[in-house]
Design a protein around this motif. Structure first.
Motif, PDB file in Angstrom:
ATOM      1  N   TYR A  47       2.621   0.413  -0.594  1.00 27.08           N
ATOM      2  CA  TYR A  47       1.975  -0.189  -1.790  1.00 27.08           C
ATOM      3  C   TYR A  47       2.569   0.220  -3.035  1.00 27.08           C
ATOM      4  CZ  TYR A  47      -1.758  -2.030  -4.651  1.00 27.08           C
ATOM      5  OH  TYR A  47      -2.397  -2.551  -5.548  1.00 27.08           O
ATOM      6  N   ALA A  48       2.828   1.587  -3.205  1.00 23.57           N
ATOM      7  CA  ALA A  48       3.397   2.050  -4.445  1.00 23.57           C
ATOM      8  C   ALA A  48       4.871   1.519  -4.757  1.00 23.57           C
ATOM      9  CB  ALA A  48       3.634   3.616  -4.287  1.00 23.57           C
ATOM     10  N   HIS A  49       5.499   1.128  -3.585  1.00 26.69           N
ATOM     11  CA  HIS A  49       6.693   0.255  -3.823  1.00 26.69           C
ATOM     12  C   HIS A  49       6.312  -1.104  -4.211  1.00 26.69           C
ATOM     13  CE1 HIS A  49      10.203  -2.194  -2.512  1.00 26.69           C
ATOM     14  NE2 HIS A  49      10.825  -1.169  -2.896  1.00 26.69           N
ATOM     15  N   ASP A 111       2.891  12.541  -1.142  1.00 29.61           N
ATOM     16  CA  ASP A 111       2.203  13.529  -2.215  1.00 29.61           C
ATOM     17  C   ASP A 111       2.796  13.737  -3.173  1.00 29.61           C
ATOM     18  OD1 ASP A 111       0.840  13.973   0.169  1.00 29.61           O
ATOM     19  OD2 ASP A 111       1.557  15.886   0.623  1.00 29.61           O
ATOM     20  N   ASP A 112       4.213  13.519  -3.352  1.00 31.59           N
ATOM     21  CA  ASP A 112       4.871  13.737  -4.434  1.00 31.59           C
ATOM     22  C   ASP A 112       5.321  12.766  -5.492  1.00 31.59           C
ATOM     23  OD1 ASP A 112       4.720  16.317  -3.840  1.00 31.59           O
ATOM     24  OD2 ASP A 112       6.923  16.521  -3.151  1.00 31.59           O
ATOM     25  N   VAL A 113       5.390  11.423  -4.720  1.00 30.41           N
ATOM     26  CA  VAL A 113       6.032  10.187  -5.440  1.00 30.41           C
ATOM     27  C   VAL A 113       5.080   9.408  -5.557  1.00 30.41           C
ATOM     28  CG1 VAL A 113       7.858   8.626  -5.464  1.00 30.41           C
ATOM     29  CG2 VAL A 113       8.473  10.528  -4.866  1.00 30.41           C
ATOM     30  N   ALA A 114       4.363   8.931  -4.624  1.00 34.36           N
ATOM     31  CA  ALA A 114       3.383   7.549  -4.559  1.00 34.36           C
ATOM     32  C   ALA A 114       2.216   8.035  -5.073  1.00 34.36           C
ATOM     33  CB  ALA A 114       3.244   7.016  -2.945  1.00 34.36           C
ATOM     34  N   ALA A 115       1.863   9.348  -4.971  1.00 37.15           N
ATOM     35  CA  ALA A 115       0.667   9.926  -5.585  1.00 37.15           C
ATOM     36  C   ALA A 115       0.836   9.796  -6.994  1.00 37.15           C
ATOM     37  CB  ALA A 115       0.025  11.363  -5.062  1.00 37.15           C
ATOM     38  N   ARG A 116       1.806  10.471  -7.551  1.00 32.42           N
ATOM     39  CA  ARG A 116       1.991  10.334  -8.939  1.00 32.42           C
ATOM     40  C   ARG A 116       2.280   8.970  -9.237  1.00 32.42           C
ATOM     41  NH1 ARG A 116       3.446  15.282  -7.269  1.00 32.42           N
ATOM     42  NH2 ARG A 116       2.950  16.943  -8.415  1.00 32.42           N
ATOM     43  N   LEU A 117       2.961   8.035  -8.917  1.00 34.07           N
ATOM     44  CA  LEU A 117       2.969   6.871  -9.360  1.00 34.07           C
ATOM     45  C   LEU A 117       1.779   6.088  -9.676  1.00 34.07           C
ATOM     46  CD1 LEU A 117       3.351   3.562  -8.406  1.00 34.07           C
ATOM     47  CD2 LEU A 117       4.813   4.372 -10.264  1.00 34.07           C
ATOM     48  N   HIS A 118       0.817   6.097  -8.404  1.00 34.28           N
ATOM     49  CA  HIS A 118      -0.526   5.483  -8.637  1.00 34.28           C
ATOM     50  C   HIS A 118      -1.312   6.057  -9.766  1.00 34.28           C
ATOM     51  CE1 HIS A 118      -0.145   3.010  -5.081  1.00 34.28           C
ATOM     52  NE2 HIS A 118       0.198   4.047  -4.354  1.00 34.28           N
ATOM     53  N   THR A 119      -1.304   7.414  -9.995  1.00 32.98           N
ATOM     54  CA  THR A 119      -1.831   8.043 -11.042  1.00 32.98           C
ATOM     55  C   THR A 119      -1.208   7.636 -12.354  1.00 32.98           C
ATOM     56  OG1 THR A 119      -2.340  10.094  -9.556  1.00 32.98           O
ATOM     57  CG2 THR A 119      -2.489  10.279 -11.941  1.00 32.98           C
ATOM     58  N   TYR A 120      -0.023   7.617 -12.472  1.00 34.50           N
ATOM     59  CA  TYR A 120       0.570   7.053 -13.835  1.00 34.50           C
ATOM     60  C   TYR A 120       0.178   5.603 -13.923  1.00 34.50           C
ATOM     61  CZ  TYR A 120       4.706   5.933 -16.617  1.00 34.50           C
ATOM     62  OH  TYR A 120       5.619   5.586 -17.739  1.00 34.50           O
ATOM     63  N   TYR A 121       0.226   4.823 -13.014  1.00 32.94           N
ATOM     64  CA  TYR A 121       0.073   3.385 -13.030  1.00 32.94           C
ATOM     65  C   TYR A 121      -1.363   3.286 -13.595  1.00 32.94           C
ATOM     66  CZ  TYR A 121      -0.480  -1.564 -11.836  1.00 32.94           C
ATOM     67  OH  TYR A 121      -0.886  -2.823 -11.620  1.00 32.94           O
ATOM     68  N   ASN A 122      -2.294   3.962 -13.067  1.00 31.36           N
ATOM     69  CA  ASN A 122      -3.794   4.060 -13.477  1.00 31.36           C
ATOM     70  C   ASN A 122      -4.182   4.464 -14.915  1.00 31.36           C
ATOM     71  OD1 ASN A 122      -4.768   2.592 -11.125  1.00 31.36           O
ATOM     72  ND2 ASN A 122      -4.984   4.421  -9.932  1.00 31.36           N
ATOM     73  N   VAL A 141       9.767   3.592 -13.532  1.00 26.64           N
ATOM     74  CA  VAL A 141       9.162   3.167 -12.404  1.00 26.64           C
ATOM     75  C   VAL A 141      10.385   2.420 -11.601  1.00 26.64           C
ATOM     76  CG1 VAL A 141       7.225   2.857 -13.310  1.00 26.64           C
ATOM     77  CG2 VAL A 141       8.363   0.959 -13.441  1.00 26.64           C
ATOM     78  N   ALA A 142      11.209   2.005 -12.316  1.00 27.53           N
ATOM     79  CA  ALA A 142      12.373   1.296 -11.317  1.00 27.53           C
ATOM     80  C   ALA A 142      12.995   2.437 -10.511  1.00 27.53           C
ATOM     81  CB  ALA A 142      13.365   0.612 -12.137  1.00 27.53           C
ATOM     82  N   ALA A 143      13.398   3.469 -11.135  1.00 24.13           N
ATOM     83  CA  ALA A 143      13.774   4.781 -10.448  1.00 24.13           C
ATOM     84  C   ALA A 143      13.069   5.147  -9.316  1.00 24.13           C
ATOM     85  CB  ALA A 143      14.060   5.879 -11.453  1.00 24.13           C
ATOM     86  N   THR A 144      11.635   5.342  -9.657  1.00 25.35           N
ATOM     87  CA  THR A 144      10.773   5.523  -8.604  1.00 25.35           C
ATOM     88  C   THR A 144      10.606   4.605  -7.554  1.00 25.35           C
ATOM     89  OG1 THR A 144       9.080   6.262 -10.049  1.00 25.35           O
ATOM     90  CG2 THR A 144       8.356   6.004  -8.200  1.00 25.35           C
ATOM     91  N   ARG A 145      10.643   3.261  -7.586  1.00 24.49           N
ATOM     92  CA  ARG A 145      10.866   2.162  -6.725  1.00 24.49           C
ATOM     93  C   ARG A 145      12.257   2.715  -5.936  1.00 24.49           C
ATOM     94  NH1 ARG A 145      13.841  -1.392  -4.604  1.00 24.49           N
ATOM     95  NH2 ARG A 145      15.408  -0.981  -6.351  1.00 24.49           N
ATOM     96  N   GLN A 146      13.335   2.819  -6.475  1.00 19.07           N
ATOM     97  CA  GLN A 146      14.463   3.231  -5.646  1.00 19.07           C
ATOM     98  C   GLN A 146      14.223   4.356  -4.579  1.00 19.07           C
ATOM     99  OE1 GLN A 146      17.214   1.006  -5.990  1.00 19.07           O
ATOM    100  NE2 GLN A 146      17.739   1.929  -3.886  1.00 19.07           N
ATOM    101  N   VAL A 147      13.721   5.476  -5.366  1.00 18.66           N
ATOM    102  CA  VAL A 147      13.522   6.548  -4.367  1.00 18.66           C
ATOM    103  C   VAL A 147      12.574   6.316  -3.216  1.00 18.66           C
ATOM    104  CG1 VAL A 147      12.336   8.742  -4.496  1.00 18.66           C
ATOM    105  CG2 VAL A 147      13.971   8.422  -6.112  1.00 18.66           C
ATOM    106  N   LEU A 148      11.604   5.619  -3.339  1.00 17.80           N
ATOM    107  CA  LEU A 148      10.693   4.970  -2.513  1.00 17.80           C
ATOM    108  C   LEU A 148      11.330   4.178  -1.315  1.00 17.80           C
ATOM    109  CD1 LEU A 148       7.518   4.150  -4.354  1.00 17.80           C
ATOM    110  CD2 LEU A 148       7.701   6.109  -2.720  1.00 17.80           C
ATOM    111  N   ALA A 149      12.215   3.244  -1.846  1.00 24.85           N
ATOM    112  CA  ALA A 149      13.030   2.365  -0.933  1.00 24.85           C
ATOM    113  C   ALA A 149      14.050   3.274  -0.155  1.00 24.85           C
ATOM    114  CB  ALA A 149      13.698   1.226  -1.640  1.00 24.85           C
ATOM    115  N   ASN A 150      14.439   4.224  -0.788  1.00 21.86           N
ATOM    116  CA  ASN A 150      15.795   4.850  -0.084  1.00 21.86           C
ATOM    117  C   ASN A 150      14.968   5.835   0.971  1.00 21.86           C
ATOM    118  OD1 ASN A 150      17.597   3.745  -1.539  1.00 21.86           O
ATOM    119  ND2 ASN A 150      17.846   5.653  -2.890  1.00 21.86           N
ATOM    120  N   GLY A 151      13.866   6.344   0.620  1.00 18.32           N
ATOM    121  CA  GLY A 151      13.022   7.313   1.413  1.00 18.32           C
ATOM    122  C   GLY A 151      12.576   6.665   2.786  1.00 18.32           C
ATOM    123  N   LEU A 152      12.036   5.506   2.362  1.00 23.31           N
ATOM    124  CA  LEU A 152      11.217   4.586   3.602  1.00 23.31           C
ATOM    125  C   LEU A 152      12.640   4.254   4.574  1.00 23.31           C
ATOM    126  CD1 LEU A 152       8.524   2.683   1.746  1.00 23.31           C
ATOM    127  CD2 LEU A 152       8.273   4.498   3.442  1.00 23.31           C
TER     128      LEU A 152
END
Length: 163
Positions: A47-49, A111-122, A141-152
Motif C-alpha cells: 500500500y505504501a508503494h 518498519d523502516d520504509v513503509a512505516a515512515r512513508l505512511h507517517t510522512y504522508y499523513n 517519495v519517488a526514491a522511496t517508491r523505488q526502494v520499496l519496488a526493489n525490495g519487494l
C-alpha cells in the motif's frame, strides 16, 4: 501450500514466510494474511508503494526531472528520517544476502520504509504550491517508491501501482 496460496495469494504467503527467521516457529494467520489493513505486513508495504504511485499520477509530471530537485529544501524530521533509512537499503540487502536472512529485508521494508512513508504522508502535503518544495518532496517519495519496488522484487513479491 497450493490451498494456502489460493486462499490468501502468492504475495502474502511468500512475504509471511520470509518475515520469519529460518530457525523460528511460524504460525500462519490466514485471516491476517487476507486482511486489507495496516496490520497485514505485506498489504502495508504494498500500500505504501501504491500510495506513492497515486501521488505521482496526481502530479502528472515527468519523474525523470525529479533527479534535479533541490533536496536541501527537505528538513522536517519525517523527511530526514525517511531519507536516512533509504540510504541504508544497500547495506540491508548485503547483510541479508550474507546471512541468508530475508527477514531483514521484510522488516526493513515494513518498519523502516513503509512505516515512515505512511507517517510522512499523513504529516505533510506533497503537492504544494512552492514548486521547489514540491519537487524535493516528490523526489523523496519517488526514491522511496523505488526502494520499496526493489525490495519487494528481491523478495519475489509484487509492487502494485493501484490497490
Amino acid at each position: 501450500m497450493r490451498d494456502l496460496i489460493d486462499e490468501v495469494g502468492r504475495d502474502a504467503v511468500r512475504y509471511f514466510f520470509l518475515m520469519r527467521r529460518i530457525d523460528s516457529h511460524l504460525v500462519f494467520d490466514v485471516d491476517l494474511a487476507k486482511s486489507q489493513s495496516e496490520d497485514n505486513p505485506v498489504y502495508y508495504v504494498q500500500y505504501a508503494h501504491a500510495r506513492i504511485c497515486s501521488v505521482l499520477r496526481e502530479w502528472n509530471g515527468d519523474a525523470a526531472t525529479l533527479a534535479e530537485a533541490d533536496l536541501s529544501r527537505l528538513g522536517t524530521p519525517h523527511e530526514v528520517q525517511l531519507a536516512a533509512k533509504l540510504a541504508e537499503f544497500p547495506e540491508v540487502l548485503a547483510r541479508a544476502a550474507e546471512e541468508n536472512a530475508p527477514h531483514l529485508v521484510t522488516h526493513y521494508l515494513h518498519d523502516d520504509v513503509a512505516a515512515r512513508l505512511h507517517t510522512y504522508y499523513n504529516a505533510e502535503r506533497f503537492l504544494v504550491e512552492d514548486e521547489a518544495m514540491k519537487r524535493a518532496r516528490l523526489a523523496l517519495v519517488a526514491a522511496t517508491r523505488q526502494v520499496l519496488a526493489n525490495g519487494l522484487a528481491v523478495l519475489g513479491v509484487s509492487a502494485p501501482e493501484r490497490m
